[in-house]
Design a protein around this motif. Structure first.
Motif, mmCIF file in Angstrom:
data_model
loop_
_atom_site.group_PDB
_atom_site.id
_atom_site.type_symbol
_atom_site.label_atom_id
_atom_site.label_comp_id
_atom_site.label_asym_id
_atom_site.label_seq_id
_atom_site.Cartn_x
_atom_site.Cartn_y
_atom_site.Cartn_z
ATOM 1 N N VAL A 63 3.123 -12.719 15.427
ATOM 2 C CA VAL A 63 4.425 -12.304 14.891
ATOM 3 C C VAL A 63 5.208 -11.476 15.902
ATOM 4 O O VAL A 63 6.442 -11.422 15.846
ATOM 5 N N LYS A 84 1.528 -14.093 7.582
ATOM 6 C CA LYS A 84 2.195 -13.780 8.847
ATOM 7 C C LYS A 84 3.643 -13.378 8.612
ATOM 8 O O LYS A 84 4.171 -12.483 9.293
ATOM 9 N N TYR A 88 5.336 -9.935 9.741
ATOM 10 C CA TYR A 88 6.562 -9.898 10.542
ATOM 11 C C TYR A 88 7.604 -8.991 9.888
ATOM 12 O O TYR A 88 8.292 -8.208 10.569
#
Length: 475
Positions: A63, A84, A88
């Motif tokens: 990320v 993910k 992020y």
């Protein structure tokens, strides 16, 4: 009333840089027609730039290497690494259009129903069967011929059996023996099919399921699409539970029909949008027994093939982003109110035409059949009557006025008398027919309304072999 416009003497300062809107989704979704249409319109905002993250980057890059953005539009679909995306968002802290943590709940029908219940949103009566060794108290199932009992709650057939995973679309509807038994097995559309009938009447014995009461609708499902809490677009489609055949138009797209939401349904749309923290959110409504019930929440989803929706969605999303990230512009809260798309519907001939209105002609089923008698007349007095009212002009004559009918009755009476007193008189009409004509005209004691008429048709060459209904005399 006065329309007042406000003008700034000095323009507001623009943002220090462009506002970057990141699109984080699988390629099939980020490059779909609805998404492309909306992003093209979103890019027309002067200070907004759209960046689509590639699927390879999303799946394979950490990320930390993902493109940075100020606003993130991200949503789960098959194969998408939601973990993910959450990581992020924690790293870059962008403004989220759709909350990511809530998307975990949307993947579990048990959590969806729990949230709906907590928000006071109507949903079908249901019970959860958890086949979890750690929670044996939630795995009590008693199956009868025409019912199931789940943890003490009884569901007579027909009832619905849904897997707890929202990603599993194998939903079964079980029918009672009085309706032939068996089950209708629903699945994600494959070609022109969305369900198939099975003679199997027993429920599934492995896996966890939600059992819920079957809601008798009019054969349609209502799909609702929100863009923020104050905007909802609705369409109806043929229910897959009917016969499993998907109705498609000439371009192969599933046929949908525009729907007007009630005030209560609009409130439900607002509650769903806010409760699940999904600005762009789709959910399913069932209209049954005068009420609307939410039976599924799909999360991020767009309307297909509606230019007005694309315009509205881009405008609302752009305004939301600008209000949040560029407050100095004081973007007003405005909801699009232009006319809806004109509905295009299939006709019986197979063509697609614009629906302007629906006209219904309704009458009761009771009807008094016509009482009609026919006879051929040759007596000069009938011809004199025919000539008196200009029957020769068209060859036909209709007599409806009381004085006209009285003249016909006088002729019939006189001929009946003549036939009774002079058996050798030259009257070719049959006495029985003349007496029938006389009795019909003497009914009710007087002439009024339109319950009787006499129709004369001139036959210069005598009675044809196949007489039509208008020939001769009718009363």
């Amino acid at each position: 009333f006065f329309a007042i416009k406000y003008f700034w003497l000095f323009p507001e300062p623009p943002p220090e840089r462009q506002i970057v809107v990141g699109i984080c989704a699988m390629t099939k979704k980020s490059k779909s027609k609805p998404m492309t249409q909306i992003l093209e319109r979103l890019c027309k905002f002067e200070y907004i730039t759209v960046v689509i993250m590639g699927e390879d980057v999303i799946l394979n890059e950490p990320v930390e290497n993902w493109p940075s953005c100020d606003c993130l539009i991200s949503f789960h679909s098959k194969g998408f690494p939601l973990d993910k995306a959450v990581a992020y968002a924690k790293l870059c802290k962008p403004f989220l259009i759709n909350d990511l943590d809530m998307q975990y709940y949307i993947q579990d029908r048990r959590e969806v129903y729990r949230i709906l219940q907590e928000e006071g949103i109507d949903l079908p009566r249901y019970a959860v069967l958890n086949r979890d060794p750690d929670r044996p108290e939630e795995c009590n199932l008693v199956e009868g011929e025409d019912h199931v009992e789940v943890n003490g709650a009884v569901f007579p057939k027909p009832f619905v059996e849904k897997p707890v995973s929202a990603e599993d679309h194998n939903v079964y509807i079980y029918y009672p023996t009085s309706a032939g038994g068996g089950s209708q097995r629903l699945f994600r559309k494959i070609g022109s099919r969305s369900s198939v009938y099975s003679p199997e009447s027993s429920v599934r014995k492995t896996g966890s399921y939600i059992y819920e009461e079957f809601m008798p609708t009019d054969g349609t499902d209502v799909k609702v699409y929100t863009v923020g809490p104050d905007y909802a677009h609705a369409e109806a489609r043929k229910s897959p539970a009917l016969d499993g055949k998907v109705e498609r138009d000439s371009e192969g797209k599933e046929i949908r029909y525009p729907v007007m939401l009630t005030a209560m349904e609009k409130l439900v749309a607002r509650k769903v949008c806010v409760a699940f923290k999904q600005t762009v959110c789709g959910f399913d409504l069932l209209r049954a027994n005068g009420h609307s019930f939410v039976c599924d929440v799909n999360g991020f989803s767009f309307v297909k093939n509606s230019m007005k929706y694309y315009d509205d969605c881009a405008k609302i999303l752009g305004n939301i982003i600008m209000r949040e990230l560029a407050p100095q512009f004081h973007i007003p809260w405005s909801i699009p109110t232009e006319a809806e798309d004109i509905p295009i519907v299939p006709t019986t001939s197979g063509t697609m035409m614009e629906l302007r209105c629906v006209i219904a002609v309704i009458r009761h089923g009771d009807r008094t059949p016509k009482q009609k008698m026919k006879m051929e007349v040759k007596h000069p007095r009938f011809f004199e009557l025919f000539e008196k009212y200009d029957g020769y002009k068209t060859g036909k004559l209709k007599l409806k006025k009381p004085e006209q009918l009285q003249e016909v009755l006088d002729i019939a009476r006189q001929l009946v008398v003549d036939l009774g007193t002079h058996s050798d008189c030259e009257i070719e009409e049959r006495k029985s027919k003349l007496e029938q004509l006389k009795s019909v005209l003497e009914m009710y004691g007087h002439f009024s309304g339109i319950n009787r008429k006499v129709q004369l048709t001139y036959l210069p060459h005598g009675h044809p072999k196949a007489a039509s209904e208008d020939e001769g005399k009718e009363t």
